[in-house]
Design a protein around this motif. Structure first.
Motif, short mmCIF file in Angstrom:
data_model
loop_
_atom_site.label_atom_id
_atom_site.label_comp_id
_atom_site.label_asym_id
_atom_site.label_seq_id
_atom_site.Cartn_x
_atom_site.Cartn_y
_atom_site.Cartn_z
N TYR A 63 64.40 6.45 -22.84
CA TYR A 63 63.27 6.46 -23.29
C TYR A 63 63.01 7.40 -24.26
O TYR A 63 62.44 7.32 -25.42
CB TYR A 63 61.82 6.32 -22.41
CG TYR A 63 61.89 4.86 -21.81
CD1 TYR A 63 61.24 4.10 -22.38
CD2 TYR A 63 62.29 4.56 -20.58
CE1 TYR A 63 61.31 2.73 -21.85
CE2 TYR A 63 62.37 3.26 -19.91
CZ TYR A 63 61.55 2.56 -20.64
OH TYR A 63 61.42 1.29 -19.99
N ARG A 117 68.06 0.11 -22.51
CA ARG A 117 68.86 -0.99 -22.38
C ARG A 117 70.41 -0.22 -21.83
O ARG A 117 71.20 -0.86 -21.02
CB ARG A 117 69.40 -1.96 -23.61
CG ARG A 117 69.18 -3.36 -23.57
CD ARG A 117 69.24 -4.03 -24.81
NE ARG A 117 68.21 -3.86 -25.62
CZ ARG A 117 68.26 -3.56 -26.98
NH1 ARG A 117 69.19 -3.29 -27.71
NH2 ARG A 117 66.91 -3.60 -27.40
N TYR A 128 57.55 1.94 -13.05
CA TYR A 128 56.60 2.84 -13.52
C TYR A 128 55.38 3.14 -12.67
O TYR A 128 55.06 2.20 -12.03
CB TYR A 128 56.11 2.45 -15.01
CG TYR A 128 57.35 2.14 -15.86
CD1 TYR A 128 57.56 3.27 -16.74
CD2 TYR A 128 58.07 1.05 -15.86
CE1 TYR A 128 58.63 3.22 -17.79
CE2 TYR A 128 59.07 0.97 -16.85
CZ TYR A 128 59.48 1.90 -17.58
OH TYR A 128 60.40 1.96 -18.40
N THR A 180 54.14 -2.68 -14.79
CA THR A 180 54.40 -3.32 -16.03
C THR A 180 54.40 -4.88 -15.91
O THR A 180 55.15 -5.53 -16.47
CB THR A 180 55.78 -2.93 -16.44
OG1 THR A 180 56.69 -2.95 -15.51
CG2 THR A 180 55.80 -1.55 -17.02
N LEU A 181 53.66 -5.17 -14.66
CA LEU A 181 53.58 -6.76 -14.24
C LEU A 181 52.91 -7.40 -15.31
O LEU A 181 51.77 -6.80 -15.85
CB LEU A 181 53.37 -6.58 -12.85
CG LEU A 181 54.23 -6.16 -11.62
CD1 LEU A 181 53.85 -6.23 -10.46
CD2 LEU A 181 55.65 -6.93 -11.95
N VAL A 182 52.78 -8.81 -15.39
CA VAL A 182 52.03 -9.47 -16.14
C VAL A 182 50.85 -10.14 -15.23
O VAL A 182 51.51 -10.93 -14.52
CB VAL A 182 52.62 -10.67 -17.15
CG1 VAL A 182 51.50 -10.95 -17.87
CG2 VAL A 182 53.61 -9.77 -18.29
N GLU A 228 57.44 -15.83 -12.26
CA GLU A 228 57.57 -15.76 -13.90
C GLU A 228 57.76 -14.16 -14.15
O GLU A 228 58.72 -13.66 -14.93
CB GLU A 228 56.18 -16.02 -14.68
CG GLU A 228 56.37 -17.53 -14.64
CD GLU A 228 54.84 -18.19 -15.26
OE1 GLU A 228 54.84 -19.19 -15.68
OE2 GLU A 228 53.83 -17.37 -14.78
N LEU A 242 61.28 -12.36 -16.11
CA LEU A 242 60.75 -11.74 -17.51
C LEU A 242 61.90 -10.61 -17.83
O LEU A 242 62.18 -10.46 -18.97
CB LEU A 242 59.45 -11.11 -17.50
CG LEU A 242 58.26 -11.99 -17.28
CD1 LEU A 242 56.97 -11.36 -17.60
CD2 LEU A 242 58.50 -13.23 -18.45
N GLY A 243 62.24 -9.82 -16.78
CA GLY A 243 63.11 -8.80 -16.94
C GLY A 243 64.58 -9.26 -17.29
O GLY A 243 65.48 -8.24 -17.58
N ARG A 260 68.93 -12.40 -20.68
CA ARG A 260 68.78 -13.86 -21.25
C ARG A 260 68.11 -14.75 -20.40
O ARG A 260 68.46 -14.83 -19.34
CB ARG A 260 70.30 -14.07 -21.54
CG ARG A 260 70.85 -13.53 -22.75
CD ARG A 260 71.63 -14.54 -23.61
NE ARG A 260 70.64 -15.59 -24.27
CZ ARG A 260 70.05 -15.38 -25.34
NH1 ARG A 260 70.01 -14.33 -25.97
NH2 ARG A 260 69.44 -16.26 -25.79
N LEU A 261 67.11 -15.42 -20.98
CA LEU A 261 66.45 -16.41 -19.99
C LEU A 261 67.03 -17.73 -20.80
O LEU A 261 67.13 -17.88 -22.11
CB LEU A 261 64.96 -16.38 -20.43
CG LEU A 261 64.22 -15.33 -19.64
CD1 LEU A 261 62.85 -15.33 -20.21
CD2 LEU A 261 64.19 -15.99 -18.37
#
Lengths: 517, 309
Positions: A60, A81, A92, A96-98, A105, A109-110, A113-114
């Protein structure tokens, strides 16, 4: 992404790493070795450089000098990356979860490639199979917003494992957990390391956790490694000395004996308070409590269990559906007139957002309680700006608020100084009831100690103090009586002598229906 | 035999149903566009301007080329151009998307009026309708069930979006950007890029809604063509709680409310029918009061929206 599991988790070495921000030297030639399959704690005060260190490691920040070696090979970390590709992952401090997505889901996310179209049948089957191999499990179909803090922390860790990361950095993993949750999560982490599945680095300022769960420890102070040792050889006091350069708990706040005030009537009385949260669901359910003059009543609890709404009711920021608030024996609605009359002072959490005007000057913010009365105002409406200066300067020097000038906008100050400004404002008049919510959140040890001394001083001077805090240590240190708030209810009460950290922690997690997400 | 032609009072519900189907299409397209944009975490309040510019572009293109389908394409392209402008401005630091939306609302209408002056008089080819009322001899029923293919395109889009938000990569990416910009950045997504594309796609759909107005119903171009459908569609998104299928039902409701006025007039009520013309506006007001609250945030609202923070 390389998905073939390596025989052992990575070993990472940091050599002579330096990093400066403008004139501040955050890291000064730091060298640490994280041995494969071990739990390594990084201990230090706020501002010691812990976060900077791991952020350089994770790509970072770019270090100014020094090397990072993964399994003996030098690596450049220019972007997260790069770290992820080597199997390095980080959890963290702030999740950083939605929240409005499901566990499944959030797992997906992480991924690098989805697939364009997601075959949920297959994904769920794969996740269920993955979960059976894990030490802790979560239902992939649940919405993250409904998870308790401890479950979210577990989800973050599981996510790293799901993404095949074998070297995991945890940034203050237990700051939002109850003691029991913290023990469980760190215990599992230790088991994964002992099974040679993981190398773990965790950042903390809690000595107890280091002694119980870490195998190696590095102590940072002022951007330098001041000690590095195996935990077996280190005892808690010696670690504390290395961390603060002084024995811990040297200056405890002075607790004067309460004068026979037990007999007096409660100054603050809440009875059967009900209120709904921002999403319209019940947040406070029949909460009752009372605070007498000269005592501190601490309310412990995991964040999101109705504390915010309770404080907002006391501050006049939220309507209650039922119940009564009485101060000094009279009904109390939190109007400006009543706050003044009964000497009520409030320090609400995140004061910059909740209890101050960010773009107004420090001076004006200090005067928010008194700008309309003499000596600052003439006849109640003409502001005498000349009278503002001595008023503000007196408070600034008395509370040690570090600001360029009294006219600087409040938002330009650091978090600790904003906290001090609001505290100075609230304590500038005679205080008979002090309501504090997470008063030391995000402050360094020195600033926190100073604010705690102010709270204790107010109590010793005879004020009734209600302390609502997510920091159990703080509640235990200051309170004469300890209450627990869970799921919107006051679920437990004990006096200072009978307070037991685990018993309190158990009540904090009881009936963990998440009410106000 | 006159009875079959004159449905009498039965004409009112029939006209409302027919009107609901006909009038709902622009509501549906604009509200789906706005849902798409808002799911990415941004509000585009300029869709009324997009709608009017789309109507003008469609009509002008159709008039000049003779092809209504080319006209629809032009409407969509004009809409996404406005969307791109909105997104580009909002990508700058410290820009408020609401203020930009209002500016583009006025800009879009102004631009459409300016460019559209020469096209107010002429007639252009119209979009064809599907004659689904042929089973009946009654001309009132036949005309009521002549339905535009755009209506079915809207339904298909609603279903695709509803499914796509949870079952496709793009759906997930869109929702992360709208629910947590921090999480999106943490996994290496460009939030600006996602929102730009979402705003452009939303503008495209709203432009199509405008094209429907000028090329199907009412089917001409003038400066009073839209009576606030673009704005009401945004209110409709809130009522539909950001769910595409609910947008469809809500659009039918709004369409029906809009059709009350003309329907009442056709059966010969000549006094007070203006009151019925106000029905959609009253409905908007009522629904907004119903779905808002002083003590709670809007359920289902994407967390990154400026209105839910």
């Amino acid at each position: 992404m390389n998905s073939t599991p390596t025989p052992s988790p990575p070993e990472v070495e940091i050599a002579d790493l330096s990093k400066s921000f403008a004139a501040v030297r955050a890291l000064d030639r730091v060298s640490v070795r994280f041995r494969a399959g071990r739990v390594h704690a990084i201990l230090g005060e706020n501002g010691a450089g812990k976060s900077t260190l791991v952020k350089c490691l994770m790509g970072y920040y770019r270090a100014d000098g020094g090397q990072i070696l993964v399994d003996g090979r030098q690596r450049l970390m220019l972007h997260p990356r790069d770290a992820h590709a080597l199997g390095l992952g980080m959890v963290y401090q702030h999740f950083t979860l939605v929240p409005q997505m499901t566990v499944a889901e959030n797992f997906l996310l992480g991924r690098e490639r989805l697939p364009a179209i997601i075959d949920w049948g297959r994904e769920h089957a794969a996740l269920d199979a993955f979960m059976t191999r894990m030490p802790f499990r979560l239902d992939p179909r649940r919405l993250v917003a409904t998870l308790a803090a401890g479950e979210k922390q577990k989800l973050e860790i599981l996510k790293q494992l799901y993404l095949n990361r074998r070297f995991i950095v945890l940034d203050e993993p237990t700051s939002v957990l109850t003691p029991a949750e913290a023990d469980e999560v760190l215990g599992e982490i230790r088991r994964l390391a002992d099974a040679s599945l993981l190398t773990v680095v965790f950042i903390t300022h809690k000595l107890r956790e280091v002694v119980r769960f870490a195998q190696d420890v590095s102590i940072l102070r002022g951007g330098k490694v001041v000690a590095q040792t195996e935990v077996v050889a280190a005892s808690e006091p010696s670690l504390a000395r290395m961390m603060f350069d002084a024995p811990a708990s040297a200056e405890k706040t002075d607790r004067s004996r309460r004068s026979a005030s037990r007999a007096t009537d409660p100054y603050l009385e809440l009875a059967g308070i009900h209120a709904v949260g921002d999403r319209g669901t019940p947040a406070v359910i029949g909460a009752s409590l009372s605070v007498c003059p000269g005592e501190i009543v601490g309310v412990a609890g995991v964040s999101g269990n109705g504390q915010k709404e309770l404080v907002q009711i006391l501050a006049g920021q939220r309507d209650r559906h039922a119940g009564s608030v009485r101060v000094g024996g009279q009904a109390f609605r939190g109007t400006r007139r009543e706050l003044e009359r009964w000497g009520v002072s409030l320090l609400i959490e995140e004061p910059l957002a909740n209890a101050a005007v960010p773009s107004m000057s420090v001076m004006e913010n200090l005067a928010l309680r008194q700008f309309d009365r003499p000596p600052i105002a003439i006849a109640g409406f003409v502001l005498k700006r000349r009278a503002l200066y001595p008023f503000a300067h007196a408070l600034i020097s008395r509370y040690g608020i570090r600001t360029g000038s009294a006219s600087a906008p409040l938002q330009t100050l650091s978090g600790g100084n904003i906290q001090r400004t609001v505290l100075a404002r609230e304590l500038a008049r005679a205080v008979r009831l002090l309501i504090m919510q997470n008063p030391c959140f995000g402050l360094d040890v020195a600033a926190a100690g100073e604010i705690r001394r102010q709270i204790m001083r107010a109590r010793n001077d005879g004020a009734a103090v209600l302390l609502i805090s997510e920091d159990l240590d703080e509640v235990l240190e200051l309170s004469d009586r300890v209450l627990v708030m869970a799921s919107g209810r006051i679920s437990y009460e004990t006096d200072r002598a009978g307070a037991d950290r685990y018993e309190i922690g158990r009540h904090m997690t009881e009936g963990m229906a998440r009410l106000s997400a | 035999m006159t009875g079959t032609f004159d449905l009498g009072w039965w004409g009112v519900p029939l006209a409302i149903v027919a009107g609901a189907i006909r009038v709902s299409t622009p509501y549906l397209l604009v509200s789906l566009g706005e849902t798409l944009t808002e799911k990415s975490g941004r509000v585009n309040l300029g869709l009324e301007g997009t709608l009017v510019l789309g109507a003008m572009s469609a009509f002008a293109t159709c008039y000049l080329t003779g092809s209504p389908w080319l006209g629809m394409l032009a409407a969509g392209v004009a809409g996404s151009a406005l969307g791109l402008l909105h997104a580009t401005i909002c990508n700058l630091p410290r820009v408020n998307d609401i203020a930009v939306g209002i500016a583009l609302f006025i800009f879009g209408i102004g631009l459409a009026f300016f460019l559209g002056k020469p096209f107010i008089e002429p007639r252009a080819a119209m979009l064809p309708g599907l004659p689904l009322g042929n089973w009946s001899d009654n001309p009132a029923i036949r005309s009521a069930f002549e339905i535009s293919p755009m209506f079915f395109v809207g339904i298909a889009l609603a279903i695709i979006l509803e499914w796509g938000f949870t079952n496709t990569r793009w759906g997930l990416i869109l929702r992360i950007a709208g629910e947590s910009a921090d999480a999106a950045r943490a996994i290496g997504l460009s939030v600006h890029r996602v929102r730009t594309l979402a705003t452009m796609a939303g503008g495209f759909l709203s432009g199509l809604g405008g094209g429907f107005l000028s090329l199907y119903y009412p089917g001409n171009w003038n400066e009073g063509l839209s009576s606030g459908q673009g704005l009401m569609a945004i209110a409709l998104v809130i009522f539909a709680r950001w769910r595409p299928l609910r947008c469809f039902y809500a659009s039918l409701l709004f369409g029906g409310a809009t059709a009350i006025g003309p329907a009442v007039q056709t059966v010969g009520i000549s006094e007070g029918y203006y009151l019925f013309y106000a029905a959609p506006y009253l409905l908007t007001l009522g629904l907004l009061i119903y779905s808002s609250s002083r003590t709670r945030t809007l359920a289902g609202a994407p967390s990154e929206l400026s209105i839910s923070r």
